[in-house]
Design a protein around this motif. Structure first.
Motif, PDB file in Angstrom:
ATOM      1  N   ALA A   1       0.453   5.843  -0.597  1.00  0.00           N
ATOM      2  CA  ALA A   1      -0.584   7.049  -0.658  1.00  0.00           C
ATOM      3  C   ALA A   1       0.194   8.240  -1.219  1.00  0.00           C
ATOM      4  O   ALA A   1       1.108   8.228  -1.025  1.00  0.00           O
ATOM      5  CB  ALA A   1      -1.046   7.357   0.831  1.00  0.00           C
TER       6      ALA A   1
ATOM      7  N   TYR B   1      -3.605   4.827  -2.821  1.00  0.00           N
ATOM      8  CA  TYR B   1      -4.546   5.712  -2.332  1.00  0.00           C
ATOM      9  C   TYR B   1      -4.065   7.434  -2.591  1.00  0.00           C
ATOM     10  O   TYR B   1      -3.426   7.779  -1.832  1.00  0.00           O
ATOM     11  CB  TYR B   1      -4.644   5.475  -0.748  1.00  0.00           C
ATOM     12  CG  TYR B   1      -5.019   4.166  -0.496  1.00  0.00           C
ATOM     13  CD1 TYR B   1      -6.551   3.765  -0.293  1.00  0.00           C
ATOM     14  CD2 TYR B   1      -4.201   2.824  -0.532  1.00  0.00           C
ATOM     15  CE1 TYR B   1      -7.073   2.412  -0.007  1.00  0.00           C
ATOM     16  CE2 TYR B   1      -4.760   1.594  -0.540  1.00  0.00           C
ATOM     17  CZ  TYR B   1      -5.852   1.541   0.081  1.00  0.00           C
ATOM     18  OH  TYR B   1      -6.302   0.213   0.179  1.00  0.00           O
TER      19      TYR B   1
ATOM     20  N   MET C   1      -4.251   5.731   5.534  1.00  0.00           N
ATOM     21  CA  MET C   1      -3.576   6.046   4.365  1.00  0.00           C
ATOM     22  C   MET C   1      -3.539   7.440   4.008  1.00  0.00           C
ATOM     23  O   MET C   1      -2.438   8.071   3.520  1.00  0.00           O
ATOM     24  CB  MET C   1      -4.468   5.408   3.128  1.00  0.00           C
ATOM     25  CG  MET C   1      -4.280   3.838   3.158  1.00  0.00           C
ATOM     26  SD  MET C   1      -2.695   3.144   3.567  1.00  0.00           S
ATOM     27  CE  MET C   1      -1.756   3.482   1.909  1.00  0.00           C
TER      28      MET C   1
ATOM     29  N   LYS D   1       0.901  -1.077  -0.027  1.00  0.00           N
ATOM     30  CA  LYS D   1      -0.049   0.073   0.131  1.00  0.00           C
ATOM     31  C   LYS D   1       0.792   1.148  -0.146  1.00  0.00           C
ATOM     32  O   LYS D   1       1.785   1.357   0.621  1.00  0.00           O
ATOM     33  CB  LYS D   1      -0.721   0.183   1.143  1.00  0.00           C
ATOM     34  CG  LYS D   1      -1.979  -1.086   1.264  1.00  0.00           C
ATOM     35  CD  LYS D   1      -2.962  -0.747   2.483  1.00  0.00           C
ATOM     36  CE  LYS D   1      -4.103  -2.002   2.401  1.00  0.00           C
ATOM     37  NZ  LYS D   1      -4.977  -1.698   3.507  1.00  0.00           N
TER      38      LYS D   1
ATOM     39  N   THR E   1      -0.465   8.506   5.802  1.00  0.00           N
ATOM     40  CA  THR E   1       0.831   8.173   4.923  1.00  0.00           C
ATOM     41  C   THR E   1       1.014   9.096   3.895  1.00  0.00           C
ATOM     42  O   THR E   1       2.075   9.752   3.409  1.00  0.00           O
ATOM     43  CB  THR E   1       0.467   6.646   4.001  1.00  0.00           C
ATOM     44  OG1 THR E   1       0.219   5.762   5.061  1.00  0.00           O
ATOM     45  CG2 THR E   1       1.551   6.318   3.121  1.00  0.00           C
TER      46      THR E   1
ATOM     47  N   GLU F   1       3.109   2.875   2.660  1.00  0.00           N
ATOM     48  CA  GLU F   1       2.734   2.965   4.049  1.00  0.00           C
ATOM     49  C   GLU F   1       3.590   2.358   4.960  1.00  0.00           C
ATOM     50  O   GLU F   1       4.241   1.461   4.695  1.00  0.00           O
ATOM     51  CB  GLU F   1       1.541   1.942   4.120  1.00  0.00           C
ATOM     52  CG  GLU F   1       0.828   1.858   5.525  1.00  0.00           C
ATOM     53  CD  GLU F   1      -0.314   0.729   5.515  1.00  0.00           C
ATOM     54  OE1 GLU F   1      -1.589   1.034   6.021  1.00  0.00           O
ATOM     55  OE2 GLU F   1      -0.417  -0.255   4.808  1.00  0.00           O
TER      56      GLU F   1
END
Length: 187
Positions: free
Chosen positions: A24, A107, A69, A22, A72, A62
């Motif tokens: 962002a 994200y 998120m 993940k 982040t 992340e």
């Protein structure tokens, strides 16, 4: 803004489980010294990796201490370009996006900085800052198509933006396209 090969790749992704990493990012808008709105993009350093030397948004992976998120995106934006995270007014999230070549679920968030930031680029990750006037971002003439060789395909036709003297393609172009449509609805 997705190349045809990417559309097929995303369709195949939906058929299998990947457990993506993940990350962002922040689409940061701010007034310049002439009080004209600009969008900040970054040119990434060259490194042995999929996104080497590409133009993108400030942001990144992340980390365990991140509560969300959004945290982040704010932390990474401050680290990469020096924009104080406490001053960024987050307007809204944008659609999250899976990037198959690097196996990242990204994200994105849309934010506004209240004044002209004193940017400091993170020397280890950011080669240059690309400050794009809003008028250039919204100009239809800056939507282009170009042939490229990427980490996942050779000599393919790719939809892109021509912004700040750079070709912006791939996931960043897809996110920019959505942000552009949001602007068009309110302007």
């Amino acid at each position: 803004m997705a190349p045809e090969v990417r559309v097929r790749e995303l369709e195949n992704y939906l058929k299998r489980s990947k457990n993506p990493k993940k990350a962002a990012v922040m689409a940061l808008f701010y007034p310049d010294l002439d009080n004209l709105t600009r969008l900040l993009l970054i040119l990434r350093k060259k490194y042995p990796g999929v996104h080497s030397g590409q133009v993108g948004f400030p942001g990144g992976r992340e980390e365990p201490g991140d509560r969300s998120m959004l945290d982040t995106a704010l932390r990474e934006t401050e680290e990469e370009v020096g924009a104080e995270s406490t001053k960024i007014e987050v307007i809204r999230p944008v659609s999250q996006l899976f990037i198959p070549p690097s196996n990242f679920e990204v994200y994105p968030f849309l934010g506004i900085y209240p004044g002209t930031p004193e940017f400091r680029k993170q020397a280890s990750e950011v080669e240059d800052l690309v400050e794009v006037p809003l008028t250039e971002f919204l100009d239809d003439q800056n939507i282009i198509s170009t042939r490229m060789t990427t980490s996942y395909a050779r000599d393919i036709e790719v939809p892109a933006f021509s912004l700040g003297g750079h070709t912006v393609w791939g996931a960043t172009a897809m996110m920019l396209s959505e942000i552009r449509e949001l602007f068009r609805k309110i302007l």
